[in-house]
Design a protein around this motif. Structure first.
Motif, PDB file in Angstrom:
ATOM      1  N   ALA A  80     -44.188  14.128  43.308  1.00 39.64           N
ATOM      2  CA  ALA A  80     -42.977  13.515  43.866  1.00 39.64           C
ATOM      3  C   ALA A  80     -41.783  13.765  42.949  1.00 39.64           C
ATOM      4  CB  ALA A  80     -43.196  12.020  44.079  1.00 39.64           C
ATOM      5  N   PHE A  81     -41.970  13.511  41.654  1.00 44.65           N
ATOM      6  CA  PHE A  81     -40.885  13.679  40.676  1.00 44.65           C
ATOM      7  C   PHE A  81     -41.446  14.288  39.400  1.00 44.65           C
ATOM      8  CE2 PHE A  81     -40.137   9.400  42.684  1.00 44.65           C
ATOM      9  CZ  PHE A  81     -39.189   9.816  43.604  1.00 44.65           C
ATOM     10  N   LEU A  82     -40.594  15.047  38.754  1.00 47.84           N
ATOM     11  CA  LEU A  82     -40.966  15.681  37.485  1.00 47.84           C
ATOM     12  C   LEU A  82     -39.694  15.805  36.659  1.00 47.84           C
ATOM     13  CD1 LEU A  82     -42.709  17.747  35.696  1.00 47.84           C
ATOM     14  CD2 LEU A  82     -41.749  19.483  37.193  1.00 47.84           C
ATOM     15  N   ALA A  83     -39.710  15.355  35.427  1.00 43.47           N
ATOM     16  CA  ALA A  83     -38.529  15.541  34.577  1.00 43.47           C
ATOM     17  C   ALA A  83     -38.876  15.344  33.101  1.00 43.47           C
ATOM     18  CB  ALA A  83     -37.402  14.577  34.958  1.00 43.47           C
ATOM     19  N   ILE A  84     -38.071  15.993  32.286  1.00 47.10           N
ATOM     20  CA  ILE A  84     -38.092  15.842  30.833  1.00 47.10           C
ATOM     21  C   ILE A  84     -36.703  15.320  30.459  1.00 47.10           C
ATOM     22  CG2 ILE A  84     -38.247  17.092  28.614  1.00 47.10           C
ATOM     23  CD1 ILE A  84     -40.911  17.124  30.132  1.00 47.10           C
ATOM     24  N   THR A  85     -36.639  14.432  29.496  1.00 48.37           N
ATOM     25  CA  THR A  85     -35.353  13.869  29.074  1.00 48.37           C
ATOM     26  C   THR A  85     -34.402  14.992  28.620  1.00 48.37           C
ATOM     27  OG1 THR A  85     -34.408  12.023  27.861  1.00 48.37           O
ATOM     28  CG2 THR A  85     -35.953  13.383  26.645  1.00 48.37           C
ATOM     29  N   ALA A  86     -33.100  14.808  28.914  1.00 42.45           N
ATOM     30  CA  ALA A  86     -32.124  15.894  28.789  1.00 42.45           C
ATOM     31  C   ALA A  86     -32.155  16.629  27.451  1.00 42.45           C
ATOM     32  CB  ALA A  86     -30.721  15.348  29.045  1.00 42.45           C
ATOM     33  N   THR A  87     -32.187  15.878  26.361  1.00 42.53           N
ATOM     34  CA  THR A  87     -32.067  16.497  25.039  1.00 42.53           C
ATOM     35  C   THR A  87     -33.288  17.326  24.655  1.00 42.53           C
ATOM     36  OG1 THR A  87     -32.913  14.448  24.120  1.00 42.53           O
ATOM     37  CG2 THR A  87     -30.514  14.750  24.076  1.00 42.53           C
ATOM     38  N   LEU A  88     -34.389  17.159  25.395  1.00 38.54           N
ATOM     39  CA  LEU A  88     -35.619  17.878  25.020  1.00 38.54           C
ATOM     40  C   LEU A  88     -36.034  18.920  26.056  1.00 38.54           C
ATOM     41  CD1 LEU A  88     -37.605  14.864  23.506  1.00 38.54           C
ATOM     42  CD2 LEU A  88     -36.501  16.738  22.263  1.00 38.54           C
ATOM     43  N   GLN A  89     -35.131  19.231  27.000  1.00 40.71           N
ATOM     44  CA  GLN A  89     -35.475  20.237  28.003  1.00 40.71           C
ATOM     45  C   GLN A  89     -35.463  21.651  27.417  1.00 40.71           C
ATOM     46  OE1 GLN A  89     -32.864  19.647  31.395  1.00 40.71           O
ATOM     47  NE2 GLN A  89     -33.675  17.599  31.762  1.00 40.71           N
ATOM     48  N   VAL A  90     -36.197  22.527  28.085  1.00 41.37           N
ATOM     49  CA  VAL A  90     -36.310  23.939  27.725  1.00 41.37           C
ATOM     50  C   VAL A  90     -36.809  24.139  26.287  1.00 41.37           C
ATOM     51  CG1 VAL A  90     -35.289  26.219  28.227  1.00 41.37           C
ATOM     52  CG2 VAL A  90     -34.296  24.224  29.262  1.00 41.37           C
ATOM     53  N   LYS A  91     -37.739  23.267  25.883  1.00 41.47           N
ATOM     54  CA  LYS A  91     -38.402  23.407  24.580  1.00 41.47           C
ATOM     55  C   LYS A  91     -39.917  23.510  24.774  1.00 41.47           C
ATOM     56  CE  LYS A  91     -35.078  20.473  22.051  1.00 41.47           C
ATOM     57  NZ  LYS A  91     -34.453  21.430  21.142  1.00 41.47           N
ATOM     58  N   GLY A  92     -40.323  23.683  26.010  1.00 36.14           N
ATOM     59  CA  GLY A  92     -41.759  23.860  26.256  1.00 36.14           C
ATOM     60  C   GLY A  92     -42.502  22.606  26.695  1.00 36.14           C
ATOM     61  N   TYR A  93     -41.855  21.450  26.680  1.00 29.68           N
ATOM     62  CA  TYR A  93     -42.560  20.213  27.063  1.00 29.68           C
ATOM     63  C   TYR A  93     -42.960  20.215  28.539  1.00 29.68           C
ATOM     64  CZ  TYR A  93     -41.176  18.148  22.606  1.00 29.68           C
ATOM     65  OH  TYR A  93     -41.011  17.896  21.274  1.00 29.68           O
ATOM     66  N   GLY A  94     -42.081  20.758  29.393  1.00 30.21           N
ATOM     67  CA  GLY A  94     -42.378  20.784  30.823  1.00 30.21           C
ATOM     68  C   GLY A  94     -43.615  21.627  31.124  1.00 30.21           C
ATOM     69  N   THR A  95     -43.779  22.708  30.385  1.00 28.46           N
ATOM     70  CA  THR A  95     -44.952  23.569  30.544  1.00 28.46           C
ATOM     71  C   THR A  95     -46.214  22.854  30.061  1.00 28.46           C
ATOM     72  OG1 THR A  95     -43.587  25.515  30.288  1.00 28.46           O
ATOM     73  CG2 THR A  95     -45.931  25.805  29.872  1.00 28.46           C
ATOM     74  N   ARG A  96     -46.111  22.200  28.907  1.00 29.65           N
ATOM     75  CA  ARG A  96     -47.274  21.468  28.388  1.00 29.65           C
ATOM     76  C   ARG A  96     -47.690  20.355  29.342  1.00 29.65           C
ATOM     77  NH1 ARG A  96     -46.608  19.859  22.210  1.00 29.65           N
ATOM     78  NH2 ARG A  96     -48.715  19.118  22.577  1.00 29.65           N
ATOM     79  N   LEU A  97     -46.682  19.676  29.890  1.00 34.15           N
ATOM     80  CA  LEU A  97     -46.955  18.589  30.840  1.00 34.15           C
ATOM     81  C   LEU A  97     -47.701  19.122  32.059  1.00 34.15           C
ATOM     82  CD1 LEU A  97     -46.509  15.654  31.865  1.00 34.15           C
ATOM     83  CD2 LEU A  97     -44.283  16.406  32.724  1.00 34.15           C
ATOM     84  N   MET A  98     -47.225  20.228  32.617  1.00 33.46           N
ATOM     85  CA  MET A  98     -47.868  20.775  33.819  1.00 33.46           C
ATOM     86  C   MET A  98     -49.297  21.239  33.510  1.00 33.46           C
ATOM     87  SD  MET A  98     -47.590  21.165  37.023  1.00 33.46           S
ATOM     88  CE  MET A  98     -45.854  20.992  37.433  1.00 33.46           C
ATOM     89  N   ASN A  99     -49.494  21.836  32.342  1.00 32.19           N
ATOM     90  CA  ASN A  99     -50.855  22.251  31.984  1.00 32.19           C
ATOM     91  C   ASN A  99     -51.790  21.052  31.857  1.00 32.19           C
ATOM     92  OD1 ASN A  99     -50.273  24.955  31.999  1.00 32.19           O
ATOM     93  ND2 ASN A  99     -49.786  25.044  29.813  1.00 32.19           N
ATOM     94  N   LYS A 100     -51.334  19.995  31.206  1.00 32.11           N
ATOM     95  CA  LYS A 100     -52.148  18.767  31.071  1.00 32.11           C
ATOM     96  C   LYS A 100     -52.429  18.157  32.429  1.00 32.11           C
ATOM     97  CE  LYS A 100     -53.347  17.971  26.972  1.00 32.11           C
ATOM     98  NZ  LYS A 100     -54.756  17.936  26.602  1.00 32.11           N
ATOM     99  N   PHE A 101     -51.399  18.196  33.266  1.00 27.06           N
ATOM    100  CA  PHE A 101     -51.553  17.620  34.595  1.00 27.06           C
ATOM    101  C   PHE A 101     -52.620  18.392  35.391  1.00 27.06           C
ATOM    102  CE2 PHE A 101     -50.056  17.414  39.101  1.00 27.06           C
ATOM    103  CZ  PHE A 101     -50.447  16.102  39.319  1.00 27.06           C
ATOM    104  N   LYS A 102     -52.565  19.713  35.322  1.00 24.28           N
ATOM    105  CA  LYS A 102     -53.571  20.522  36.030  1.00 24.28           C
ATOM    106  C   LYS A 102     -54.970  20.247  35.486  1.00 24.28           C
ATOM    107  CE  LYS A 102     -50.588  24.409  37.262  1.00 24.28           C
ATOM    108  NZ  LYS A 102     -50.213  25.775  36.851  1.00 24.28           N
ATOM    109  N   GLU A 103     -55.061  20.112  34.179  1.00 28.23           N
ATOM    110  CA  GLU A 103     -56.356  19.841  33.540  1.00 28.23           C
ATOM    111  C   GLU A 103     -56.911  18.505  34.053  1.00 28.23           C
ATOM    112  OE1 GLU A 103     -55.898  19.538  29.322  1.00 28.23           O
ATOM    113  OE2 GLU A 103     -58.043  19.622  28.945  1.00 28.23           O
ATOM    114  N   HIS A 104     -56.040  17.524  34.189  1.00 26.96           N
ATOM    115  CA  HIS A 104     -56.447  16.205  34.665  1.00 26.96           C
ATOM    116  C   HIS A 104     -56.850  16.247  36.148  1.00 26.96           C
ATOM    117  CE1 HIS A 104     -56.350  11.935  35.558  1.00 26.96           C
ATOM    118  NE2 HIS A 104     -55.501  12.200  36.537  1.00 26.96           N
ATOM    119  N   ILE A 105     -56.005  16.862  36.954  1.00 26.79           N
ATOM    120  CA  ILE A 105     -56.167  16.802  38.413  1.00 26.79           C
ATOM    121  C   ILE A 105     -57.362  17.660  38.861  1.00 26.79           C
ATOM    122  CG2 ILE A 105     -54.678  18.713  39.250  1.00 26.79           C
ATOM    123  CD1 ILE A 105     -54.193  15.084  40.262  1.00 26.79           C
ATOM    124  N   GLN A 106     -57.661  18.675  38.079  1.00 22.29           N
ATOM    125  CA  GLN A 106     -58.817  19.546  38.317  1.00 22.29           C
ATOM    126  C   GLN A 106     -60.109  18.713  38.319  1.00 22.29           C
ATOM    127  OE1 GLN A 106     -59.695  21.793  34.687  1.00 22.29           O
ATOM    128  NE2 GLN A 106     -59.604  23.655  35.920  1.00 22.29           N
TER     129      GLN A 106
END
Ligand code: 1VU
Length: 165
Positions: A80-106
């Protein structure tokens, strides 16, 4: 160096700790997704059918997350929603989050992810393995998730054996 980062699944379970984290996450969504009505964000984040995976930095600070709903009989989940706080965007956190999420949902027997991506986030979702071509049969997902114009529907296949971690 990204410091101490943890990923936690948070639901509206009535505890003070969960409530605090969901409020922090709701505030990040409201700020980062300004086109979404605030009441709608609040409703879904605190809805008992939705869960959120939060990224927590240095034990206490929520810096982003994903709010999603599983449809167990259909074996898909909608982001539904996905976001990283403004000051920490484009530092790889969004990618790590999606990988963890896939690992969990799998592990929850989910085979596909669906999301209505904001146009400026399509590039991010493509890099995370999402496609505009929907492979799931319409009867499997149509009517389960709400139509939403202003976003592009994207799908990601979650392999049951890939190590996303
Ligand atoms: O790996 P590369 O360096 O080649 O690419 C990075 C990054 O450059 C790219 N990327 C984007 N590309 C195009 N448009 C974008 N807006 C964009 N943002 C990032 O993707 C690769 C991965 O980057 P990252 O892991 O550093 O990404 P972040 O930590 O910044 O997390 C990405 C999001 C989209 C979550 C973050 O930038 C954010 O919170 N943006 C504002 C809110 C937002 O747009 N959320 C998604 C809206 S759609 C929705 O909520 C419904 C699901």
């Amino acid at each position: 160096d990204q410091g101490l980062i943890e990923f936690k699944i948070i639901t509206n379970d009535g505890t003070h700790e969960s409530m605090k984290m969901l409020i922090d996450l709701k505030n990040i969504f409201a700020r980062q997704l300004p086109k979404m009505p605030k009441e709608y964000i609040v409703r879904l984040v605190f809805d008992r059918n939705h869960e959120s995976m939060c990224i927590i930095k240095d034990n206490t600070k929520v810096i982003g997350g994903i709010c999603y709903r599983k449809y167990p009989t259909q074996r898909f989940a909608e982001i539904a929603f996905l976001a990283i706080t403004a000051t920490l965007q484009v530092k790889g956190y969004g990618t790590r989050l999606m990988n963890k999420f896939k690992e969990h949902i799998q592990k929850q027997d989910v085979e596909y992810l669906l999301t209505y991506a904001d146009n400026y986030a399509i590039g991010y979702f493509r890099k995370q393995g999402f496609y505009q071509e929907i492979k799931m049969q319409p009867e499997r997902w149509k009517g389960f998730i709400k139509d939403y114009d202003g976003g592009t529907l994207m799908e990601c296949y979650v392999h049951s054996t890939i190590d996303y971690g």
